[in-house]
Enzyme design. Structure first.
Site, mmCIF file in Angstrom:
data_model
loop_
_atom_site.group_PDB
_atom_site.id
_atom_site.type_symbol
_atom_site.label_atom_id
_atom_site.label_comp_id
_atom_site.label_asym_id
_atom_site.label_seq_id
_atom_site.Cartn_x
_atom_site.Cartn_y
_atom_site.Cartn_z
ATOM 1 C CB CYS A 152 -0.994 -0.047 1.150
ATOM 2 S SG CYS A 152 -2.393 1.033 0.878
ATOM 3 C CG HIS B 239 -3.427 -3.008 4.091
ATOM 4 N ND1 HIS B 239 -2.253 -2.569 4.635
ATOM 5 C CD2 HIS B 239 -3.912 -1.977 3.354
ATOM 6 C CE1 HIS B 239 -2.046 -1.312 4.259
ATOM 7 N NE2 HIS B 239 -3.023 -0.928 3.478
HETATM 8 N N1 GLN Z 1 -1.988 6.896 2.256
HETATM 9 C C1 GLN Z 1 -2.140 6.056 1.120
HETATM 10 C C2 GLN Z 1 -3.492 6.158 0.441
HETATM 11 O O1 GLN Z 1 -4.472 6.494 1.072
HETATM 12 C C3 GLN Z 1 -1.818 4.618 1.492
HETATM 13 C C4 GLN Z 1 -2.725 4.092 2.565
HETATM 14 C C5 GLN Z 1 -2.358 2.736 3.051
HETATM 15 O O2 GLN Z 1 -1.177 2.374 3.188
HETATM 16 N N2 GLN Z 1 -3.378 1.988 3.389
HETATM 17 O O3 GLN Z 1 -3.594 5.897 -0.742
#
Ligand code: GLN
Length: 252
Positions: free
Chosen positions: A93, A189
């Protein structure tokens, strides 16, 4: 045999159980009698990539990514060299986004490592839900949970998989993640690895091959629970895959 795992900035990049990926690496090595040392690198630490076999870069909020971006600038060249020399990386992510050229949020542009020729742009509608991929690399589906505001444009890179259920890189339900050399970068995730043992073993085997040669013994594990966990999610959505794809098409 022993693998050294570098967990980068675990205090900042640790959303939705990403830390569990480390435990999964560790356990699956232990079950095979292979040693494993995990080192957590925090802001300001020096990383000697010549001693690293696997890097984990987890997910983080936009604010945390901005802090990490400053750290990454210091290790950019060494990290790139590690990847080009077939170093193994799992980037999840926010970590996935940081491997690219930039992540443009609604307020700023966060510079990435530029290791992958990809970029990410934020959109107000967050993409949050369970996701299932079909990947040419594996027989088993890859299951996980996505939660991102960024849309990642991967250009000519090879995606990790085709979205069977879910939204993926740009929210259109087509492709998800990137595979480049021994890097797997993904929005999934969960944590990703415990219910996708095939992905964990793929990365471990790549790291062992790189360090010890391709004929190292790496016996399959029974994985009864892991396969059941994976299949539970797959079965829950298996007859909804096409329905979601149709809804997405209607929305576009
Ligand atoms: N901040 C990033 C987004 O919202 C990644 C979020 C995350 O790692 N879940 O795209």
């Amino acid at each position: 045999m022993k693998l050294n795992i570098a967990h980068l900035y675990p205090d900042l990049l640790n959303l939705y159980g990403d830390r569990g990926n480390i435990q999964c690496f560790r356990k699956r090595l232990e079950w095979r009698g292979i040693e494993c040392e995990v080192t957590q690198y925090l802001q300001g630490d020096t990383i000697d990539f010549s001693d690293v076999d696997i890097v984990l870069l987890g997910g983080g909020s936009d604010r945390e990514q901005e802090i990490v971006c400053e750290e990454l600038k210091k290790i950019k060249d060494d990290f790139k060299e590690y990847v080009e020399n077939d170093g193994v990386v799992l980037a999840v992510c926010g970590g996935y986004q940081l491997l690219g050229k930039y992540y443009k949020t609604n307020t700023k542009s966060i510079e990435g490592l530029g290791i992958l020729d990809i970029y990410t742009e934020w959109e107000p509608e967050r993409l949050i839900q369970n996701i299932i991929l079909e990947s040419d690399l594996f027989d088993m589906p890859i299951v996980g949970f996505e939660n991102h505001g960024g849309r990642t444009y991967i250009g000519n890179h090879t995606p990790l998989g085709k979205v069977f259920y879910g939204l993926g890189n740009i929210g259109k339900g087509d492709f998800e993640g990137v595979v480049y050399k021994n890097v797997i970068a993904t929005y999934l995730h969960g944590p990703l690895l415990p219910k996708n043992p095939q992905v964990c073993d793929y990365l471990l085997k790549k790291a062992l091959d790189r360090k010890y040669g391709t004929d190292v013994e790496f016996a399959p594990l029974e994985d009864e629970m892991e396969k059941a966990a994976n299949n539970y999610i797959y079965a829950r959505y298996s007859n909804k895959g096409n329905v979601l794809q149709e809804n997405i098409k209607k929305r576009l």
